[in-house]
Design an enzyme around this catalytic site. Structure first.
Site, PDB file in Angstrom:
ATOM      1  N   THR A 233      -1.691   5.708   1.695  1.00 26.63           N
ATOM      2  CA  THR A 233      -2.884   4.855   1.629  1.00 26.63           C
ATOM      3  C   THR A 233      -2.993   4.040   2.907  1.00 26.63           C
ATOM      4  O   THR A 233      -1.991   3.549   3.427  1.00 26.63           O
ATOM      5  CB  THR A 233      -2.810   3.910   0.413  1.00 26.63           C
ATOM      6  OG1 THR A 233      -2.729   4.686  -0.782  1.00 26.63           O
ATOM      7  CG2 THR A 233      -4.044   3.025   0.339  1.00 26.63           C
TER       8      THR A 233
ATOM      9  N   LEU B 259       0.858  -1.176   0.000  1.00 30.37           N
ATOM     10  CA  LEU B 259       0.000   0.000   0.000  1.00 30.37           C
ATOM     11  C   LEU B 259       0.893   1.225   0.000  1.00 30.37           C
ATOM     12  O   LEU B 259       1.948   1.226   0.648  1.00 30.37           O
ATOM     13  CB  LEU B 259      -0.924   0.013   1.225  1.00 30.37           C
ATOM     14  CG  LEU B 259      -2.068  -1.010   1.262  1.00 30.37           C
ATOM     15  CD1 LEU B 259      -2.841  -0.890   2.568  1.00 30.37           C
ATOM     16  CD2 LEU B 259      -3.011  -0.833   0.077  1.00 30.37           C
ATOM     17  N   ASP B 260       0.476   2.261  -0.706  1.00 28.52           N
ATOM     18  CA  ASP B 260       1.265   3.478  -0.773  1.00 28.52           C
ATOM     19  C   ASP B 260       1.445   4.099   0.614  1.00 28.52           C
ATOM     20  O   ASP B 260       0.685   3.828   1.545  1.00 28.52           O
ATOM     21  CB  ASP B 260       0.603   4.503  -1.698  1.00 28.52           C
ATOM     22  CG  ASP B 260       0.528   4.018  -3.135  1.00 28.52           C
ATOM     23  OD1 ASP B 260       1.366   3.179  -3.504  1.00 28.52           O
ATOM     24  OD2 ASP B 260      -0.371   4.466  -3.868  1.00 28.52           O
ATOM     25  N   PHE B 261       2.430   4.986   0.716  1.00 31.49           N
ATOM     26  CA  PHE B 261       2.721   5.687   1.969  1.00 31.49           C
ATOM     27  C   PHE B 261       1.489   6.425   2.486  1.00 31.49           C
ATOM     28  O   PHE B 261       1.216   6.441   3.688  1.00 31.49           O
ATOM     29  CB  PHE B 261       3.878   6.663   1.731  1.00 31.49           C
ATOM     30  CG  PHE B 261       4.331   7.390   2.959  1.00 31.49           C
ATOM     31  CD1 PHE B 261       5.017   6.735   3.966  1.00 31.49           C
ATOM     32  CD2 PHE B 261       4.078   8.749   3.105  1.00 31.49           C
ATOM     33  CE1 PHE B 261       5.447   7.410   5.100  1.00 31.49           C
ATOM     34  CE2 PHE B 261       4.505   9.434   4.234  1.00 31.49           C
ATOM     35  CZ  PHE B 261       5.196   8.761   5.229  1.00 31.49           C
TER      36      PHE B 261
END
Length: 337
Positions: free
Chosen positions: A197, A193-195
């Site tokens: 998100t 998961l993105d930073f």
């Protein structure tokens, strides 16, 4: 006058433990072994010297010697606890949570892996009694079989502001710092998961299971709650369902529904069957909208529990993990004509 006699708790096996607030009465647990790491004092009841130093039992000839890290599959008689066929080394290392199978193949080719003191080779097979080391560290290898334990699986509620990596040049907080510590293995993230998100993130101790959960052939849906800045017209919604062109190829949502909201902030529920880097954000940007908040709420059969707070994790029961592995291993039903 009545006396209140306290009976020390007798643990399984007959060992006597001290009651809360003090040590056992003198004589209770006489001739019991001292706790590891504590020297005797004047108040201890010790056996005679002849009893304190019993002769070691003779070692059986031909008994296989196994390292401590490899005892998970070995019984006291030196025989495997499960009937396990020889398996490829890279697969066994992936199941032990050392890394993905591809990473293990690269490490074997680089000479970083040894079996029974000799440098391993690609394609080599191992059995439960083999001593496998990676970088000089003994690995707890586990084989599949009727008596094998299932790998561990965690559901983690990732907050925004954490990176899904163990090494970050910028020193940002890592999701791995919040996970339970273990010996003889490591946690492997199922996707990323993105930073910025948040939401559901899965971890397992098995590289093999992680690969199955991520592989497109498993057809596991990813569902997100998305807050969007800007108006998402009906035409844009149809375009996202039909497909938009990204720099790494076309992409589309398998579902898109309105989830409410007021003013400039509108919520949507979207789902797709792949997990490319920043894919959801890039898809909305392709139709002129900016994602202001992104939460993953589902990954395949796993749904983010409402009671699981951010930064906390929940471990699945062994029976749940085995059921998951059976489901992943079952052949897909043939499409109806």
């Amino acid at each position: 006058m009545k006396t209140n006699k306290r009976t020390p708790f007798r643990a399984p096996g007959g060992a006597v433990e001290a009651p809360a607030g003090g040590r056992p009465r003198r004589g209770a647990g006489r001739n019991q072994p001292l706790p590891a790491g504590r020297a005797p004092d004047a108040g201890d009841d010790l056996p005679d010297a002849a009893e304190a130093a019993p002769k070691p039992a003779p070692r059986r000839q031909g008994k296989p010697q196994t390292g401590r890290a490899n005892r998970g599959n070995i019984g006291r008689n030196g025989k495997p606890l499960i009937e396990a066929k020889p398996e490829r080394l890279q697969k066994i290392l992936a199941q032990a949570g050392v890394g993905s199978r591809r990473e293990m193949e690269e490490w074997i080719a680089a000479g970083k892996v040894s079996v029974n003191g000799e440098v391993a080779t690609l394609g080599q097979s191992v059995i439960p009694t083999d001593k496998v080391k990676v970088g000089g560290r003994l690995i707890n290898i586990r084989f599949t079989g009727a008596g094998a334990r299932a790998p561990r699986v965690l559901m983690y509620h990732k907050p925004e502001g954490e990176i899904v990596s163990r090494d970050d040049p910028d020193g940002r907080p890592s999701v791995f710092a919040a996970l339970p510590r273990m010996r003889g293995g490591r946690w492997i993230a199922v996707g990323r998961l993105d930073f910025n998100t948040s939401g559901l993130l899965l971890f397992t101790t098995s590289g093999e299971l992680a690969n199955k959960l991520m592989h497109p052939s498993s057809e596991l849906v990813r569902e997100y709650a998305v807050r969007v800045l800007g108006e998402l017209t009906d035409e844009a919604q149809q375009q996202l369902l039909k497909g938009v062109e990204l720099e790494d190829g076309p992409a589309n949502f398998s579902s898109l529904t309105d989830a409410g909201g007021e003013g400039a902030n509108k919520w949507y529920r979207v789902s797709l069957f792949e997990g490319r880097n920043r894919e959801v954000r890039r898809m909305f940007e392709a139709v002129g909208c900016t994602v202001s908040r992104l939460i993953r709420v589902r990954y395949g059969p796993f749904v983010l529990p409402p009671q699981l707070k951010r930064g906390r994790c929940h471990e699945l029961e062994e029976a749940e993990v085995k059921a998951l592995m059976r489901e992943l291993g079952a052949p897909k039903a043939a499409p109806k004509p």
